[in-house]
Design a protein around this motif. Sequence first.
Motif, PDB file in Angstrom:
ATOM      1  N   SER A   1      -6.658  -2.306  -6.223  1.00 48.00           N
ATOM      2  CA  SER A   1      -6.167  -1.809  -4.957  1.00 48.00           C
ATOM      3  C   SER A   1      -5.174  -2.795  -4.382  1.00 48.00           C
ATOM      4  N   GLN A   2      -4.471  -2.351  -3.397  1.00 46.02           N
ATOM      5  CA  GLN A   2      -3.543  -3.212  -2.689  1.00 46.02           C
ATOM      6  C   GLN A   2      -3.910  -3.129  -1.219  1.00 46.02           C
ATOM      7  N   GLN A   3      -3.922  -4.268  -0.571  1.00 46.26           N
ATOM      8  CA  GLN A   3      -4.305  -4.312   0.831  1.00 46.26           C
ATOM      9  C   GLN A   3      -3.457  -3.330   1.622  1.00 46.26           C
ATOM     10  N   GLY A   4      -4.108  -2.475   2.392  1.00 47.29           N
ATOM     11  CA  GLY A   4      -3.397  -1.515   3.220  1.00 47.29           C
ATOM     12  C   GLY A   4      -3.020  -0.229   2.507  1.00 47.29           C
ATOM     13  N   PRO A  52      -3.354   3.718  -6.402  1.00 42.88           N
ATOM     14  CA  PRO A  52      -4.268   2.889  -7.172  1.00 42.88           C
ATOM     15  C   PRO A  52      -4.128   3.160  -8.665  1.00 42.88           C
ATOM     16  N   THR A  53      -4.331   2.143  -9.465  1.00 38.05           N
ATOM     17  CA  THR A  53      -4.414   2.273 -10.917  1.00 38.05           C
ATOM     18  C   THR A  53      -5.878   2.115 -11.289  1.00 38.05           C
ATOM     19  N   LEU A  54      -6.397   3.066 -12.034  1.00 39.29           N
ATOM     20  CA  LEU A  54      -7.808   3.065 -12.405  1.00 39.29           C
ATOM     21  C   LEU A  54      -7.929   2.741 -13.884  1.00 39.29           C
ATOM     22  N   LEU A  55      -8.585   1.634 -14.180  1.00 36.17           N
ATOM     23  CA  LEU A  55      -8.724   1.167 -15.556  1.00 36.17           C
ATOM     24  C   LEU A  55     -10.186   1.033 -15.938  1.00 36.17           C
TER      25      LEU A  55
END
Length: 80
Positions: A1-4, A52-55
């Motif tokens: 995730s990235q903040q915000g 988001p990137t889901l790995l």
Amino acid sequence: SQQGCPHCKRLEPMWEAMETRLGAAGEGVRVGRVNVSTDNGIALTFDVERFPTLLLLSADGRAYEFQERRRSLPLLSAFA
């Protein structure tokens, strides 16, 4: 995730449900989140370009990206 990141925030309840579901089932799957704003080395290692990137990271170190555009608890659980 990235903040915000609003998309990442929207997925938060799903992560918590997956942790509960997969942990209770004894699947040996751990769910984690990474803030690439502060841990950008991970983003570089796994070539994260969007959020988001889901790995899924396998025990042997391979990474598999969740490709479905639709994200639901059943789809993500089946992927894991």
